[in-house]
Design a protein around this motif. Structure first.
Motif, PDB file in Angstrom:
ATOM      1  N   ALA A 154       0.896  -1.283   0.093  1.00 33.70           N
ATOM      2  CA  ALA A 154       0.056   0.063   0.363  1.00 33.70           C
ATOM      3  C   ALA A 154       0.927   1.296   0.106  1.00 33.70           C
ATOM      4  CB  ALA A 154      -0.851   0.070   1.288  1.00 33.70           C
ATOM      5  N   LEU A 158       0.599   5.163   0.625  1.00 29.70           N
ATOM      6  CA  LEU A 158      -0.296   6.103   1.256  1.00 29.70           C
ATOM      7  C   LEU A 158       0.284   7.429   0.911  1.00 29.70           C
ATOM      8  CD1 LEU A 158      -1.552   4.701   4.522  1.00 29.70           C
ATOM      9  CD2 LEU A 158      -2.249   4.246   2.121  1.00 29.70           C
ATOM     10  N   LEU A 174      -5.044  -0.660   3.132  1.00 31.47           N
ATOM     11  CA  LEU A 174      -4.095  -1.471   3.831  1.00 31.47           C
ATOM     12  C   LEU A 174      -4.284  -2.834   3.871  1.00 31.47           C
ATOM     13  CD1 LEU A 174      -3.033   1.027   6.989  1.00 31.47           C
ATOM     14  CD2 LEU A 174      -1.858   0.185   4.924  1.00 31.47           C
ATOM     15  N   ALA A 212      -2.650  -5.957   2.817  1.00 31.76           N
ATOM     16  CA  ALA A 212      -1.286  -5.723   2.472  1.00 31.76           C
ATOM     17  C   ALA A 212       0.074  -6.438   3.137  1.00 31.76           C
ATOM     18  CB  ALA A 212      -1.042  -4.120   2.527  1.00 31.76           C
ATOM     19  N   CYS A 215       3.213  -1.170   4.010  1.00 31.74           N
ATOM     20  CA  CYS A 215       2.724  -0.184   3.350  1.00 31.74           C
ATOM     21  C   CYS A 215       4.042   0.965   3.412  1.00 31.74           C
ATOM     22  CB  CYS A 215       1.645   0.492   4.210  1.00 31.74           C
ATOM     23  SG  CYS A 215       1.791   1.448   5.564  1.00 31.74           S
ATOM     24  N   MET A 217      -3.733  -5.883   8.017  1.00 27.08           N
ATOM     25  CA  MET A 217      -2.825  -6.139   7.221  1.00 27.08           C
ATOM     26  C   MET A 217      -2.451  -7.665   7.169  1.00 27.08           C
ATOM     27  SD  MET A 217      -0.427  -2.656   7.483  1.00 27.08           S
ATOM     28  CE  MET A 217       0.628  -2.827   6.171  1.00 27.08           C
ATOM     29  N   VAL A 233       4.935  -0.996   8.548  1.00 21.57           N
ATOM     30  CA  VAL A 233       4.826   0.305   8.077  1.00 21.57           C
ATOM     31  C   VAL A 233       6.100   0.932   7.833  1.00 21.57           C
ATOM     32  CG1 VAL A 233       3.946   2.597   8.783  1.00 21.57           C
ATOM     33  CG2 VAL A 233       2.909   0.531   9.517  1.00 21.57           C
TER      34      VAL A 233
END
Ligand code: NAD
Ligand code: UGA
Length: 461
Positions: free
Chosen positions: A341, A343, A401, A404, A407, A427, A432
């Motif tokens: 993902a 963002l 998310l 995923a 991300c 997720m 992250v």
């Protein structure tokens, strides 16, 4: 429009400026700079007409709506339009003809070589020349677009003189007045600038522009036209250098297991370095920093100088989004077949501008590594879809998310700080990568995800 004192001859600009009455100002180019400039001058009591070749933009401005996301500017635009202090038109020549001061604020985008494309500036100058030709009064023409040194005096000035049959300095004034606003705070930056640079090759033109800015409290720097053009590049190149320095230090810190945060914070406490623009990330994007570094590099090469620092800035910046790929791979292994993902697609949080956004090289690298990308941005998605139509898009950060394997936060939108256990637990692998160091690592960890940030080193994991 010009409120002259009784008995004063009303011979045009000089008289109008001398009595400080409201001026009729034309802004050519209803983009970030043109609209911020227009709204600022309207707020100062002047009558402003914004001229743009884009009919949609003109319609939007007339109804008090901005063609881009800049909430404070839009609020003030609405007020100026409803008070009839600002209007918009596609008839640039008439708008310029009916004005006493004309600001050229059109775009100067990069060509493949790095040189700026001067088509829009030339076309604006041609419209100004037509207006000058058929006008009897003296007008002040102000170049606000970012143009490389010598553009205003070697291209704009002779073009306007030739097409109008008028003489610069005598029949019309000419200044170069670079703009330093940041997107996201366009109006505030215009109303409270760090400095006002007035470049003029004759005193009268410079004085005319200085009077227009009289009610803005800021240091005024008076220079010749070429120095004013160069000040803009010197400023943006320094900002790009500071960001690149931070990224370089952060990348080294990460490999040494050091968190670059306190390192850069302490370095920035030295007043010779300063604390601002030292935030590491995935590189600098936007409509200007990359474009201006490329343009100055091209200009320097054209005069026989090889600007090694500028080349290094561009090269380092190109590589910087790969830091996110490296962090992901270190954590979840090869990306082939993994869902990532992304963002934040704008060039920074808070704007819908995607010009030179680092999301493009980031997503390109993820796809090249075999990842499946699902992207989301609170404001910039419609613009981004036009440049990368084949990527998958999600309706929200939480939808992106879902399922995923990791991300990447590419733009520092405040709402991403609100992501928590609910979103991370959906997720497949709650990893992250904070590409803008905008999340609190402890909070992300407490909410059940693995936190990896640019420039954090092992301690930040
Ligand atoms: P922009 O692309 O947002 O807007 C430019 C506008 O000019 C467009 O609406 C376009 O339709 C219009 N235009 C083009 N040719 C025209 C013509 N011949 N007549 C009338 N309108 C015309 O551009 P921007 O971001 O506002 O940037 C303008 C200039 O200011 C650039 O040189 C840029 O480098 C510089 N600058 C931009 C910023 C910023 O934050 N965006 C900040 C400082 C300086
Ligand atoms: C920049 C300059 O800041 C303005 O002064 C200038 O007038 C403008 O360019 C211009 O000439 O157009 P802007 O394009 O709005 O303004 O963007 P910035 O806020 O400077 O950010 C540029 C990029 O650098 C973004 O991608 C941002 O994420 C990145 N950045 C910024 C960092 O990575 N670290 C930082 O510390 C600051």
């Amino acid at each position: 429009m010009v409120s002259g004192r009784p008995g004063w001859p009303r011979k045009g600009l000089i008289d109008a400026l001398a009595v400080q009455g409201p001026m009729r100002i034309c802004v050519i180019g209803a983009g970030y700079v043109g609209l911020a400039t227009g709204v600022m001058f309207a707020k100062l009591g002047n009558d402003v007409v914004c001229a743009d070749i884009d009919e949609g933009r003109v319609k939007s401005v007339r109804s008090g709506k901005l063609p881009f996301h800049e909430p404070e500017l839009e609020r003030e635009l609405k007020k100026a339009v409803s008070r009839k202090k600002l209007t918009a038109t596609t008839d640039t020549v008439s708008a310029a003809k009916s004005s006493q001061a004309i600001f050229i604020c059109v775009q100067t985008p990069s060509m493949a070589s790095g040189r700026i494309a001067l088509g829009p500036v030339r076309s604006a100058c041609r419209s100004v020349a037509k207006a000058l030709k058929s006008s009897k009064d003296r007008k002040l023409v102000v170049m606000k677009s970012t143009v490389v040194p010598s553009t205003t005096d070697s291209m704009a000035k002779p073009l306007m003189e030739r097409l109008s049959g008028k003489s610069c300095g005598k029949d019309f004034g000419l200044c170069m007045n670079p703009e330093f606003l940041q997107e996201g705070s366009a109006l505030k930056d215009s109303m409270t600038p760090s400095r006002i640079v007035i470049g003029a090759d004759d005193k009268k033109s410079g004085d005319e522009l200085a009077r227009l800015y009289k009610r803005i409290r800021a240091p005024v720097v008076r220079t010749d036209i070429r120095s004013a053009e160069m000040i803009k590049y010197a400023s943006n190149v320094f900002l790009a250098t500071k960001i690149t320095y931070s990224n370089e230090i952060a990348n080294i810190c990460a490999r040494l297991g050091i968190d670059s945060g306190p390192v850069l914070e302490a370095a920035g406490m030295d007043p010779r370095i300063g604390p601002l623009f030292l935030k590491p990330g995935l590189g600098f994007g936007g409509s200007c920093l990359p474009k201006d570094v490329k343009a100055l590099k091209d200009k320097a090469s054209g005069v026989g100088y090889r600007p090694r620092l500028l080349s290094a800035l561009l090269e380092t910046n190109e590589r910087q989004p790969l830091e996110a790929v490296r962090l992901l791979e270190n954590s979840i292994g090869p990306l082939r077949g993994k869902k990532i993902a992304v963002l934040g697609l704008a060039f920074k949080g808070g704007v819908d501008d995607i010009r030179e956004t680092r999301a493009v090289p980031l997503i390109t690298a993820l796809l090249a590594n075999g990842a499946r990308v699902v992207a989301f941005d609170p404001m910039a998605m419609p613009n981004f879809i036009r440049v990368m139509p084949t990527v998958e898009y999600a309706e929200s950060a939480s939808a992106a998310l879902k399922g995923a394997d990791g991300c990447v936060i590419q733009a520092d939108w405040p709402e991403f700080r609100g992501l928590g256990r609910r979103e991370y637990s959906a997720m497949r692998h709650p990893v992250v990568v904070d590409g803008r160091r905008c999340l609190d690592p402890r909070k992300v960890k407490a909410e059940g995800a693995v936190y990896l940030g640019v420039g954090y080193g092992l301690a930040g994991r």
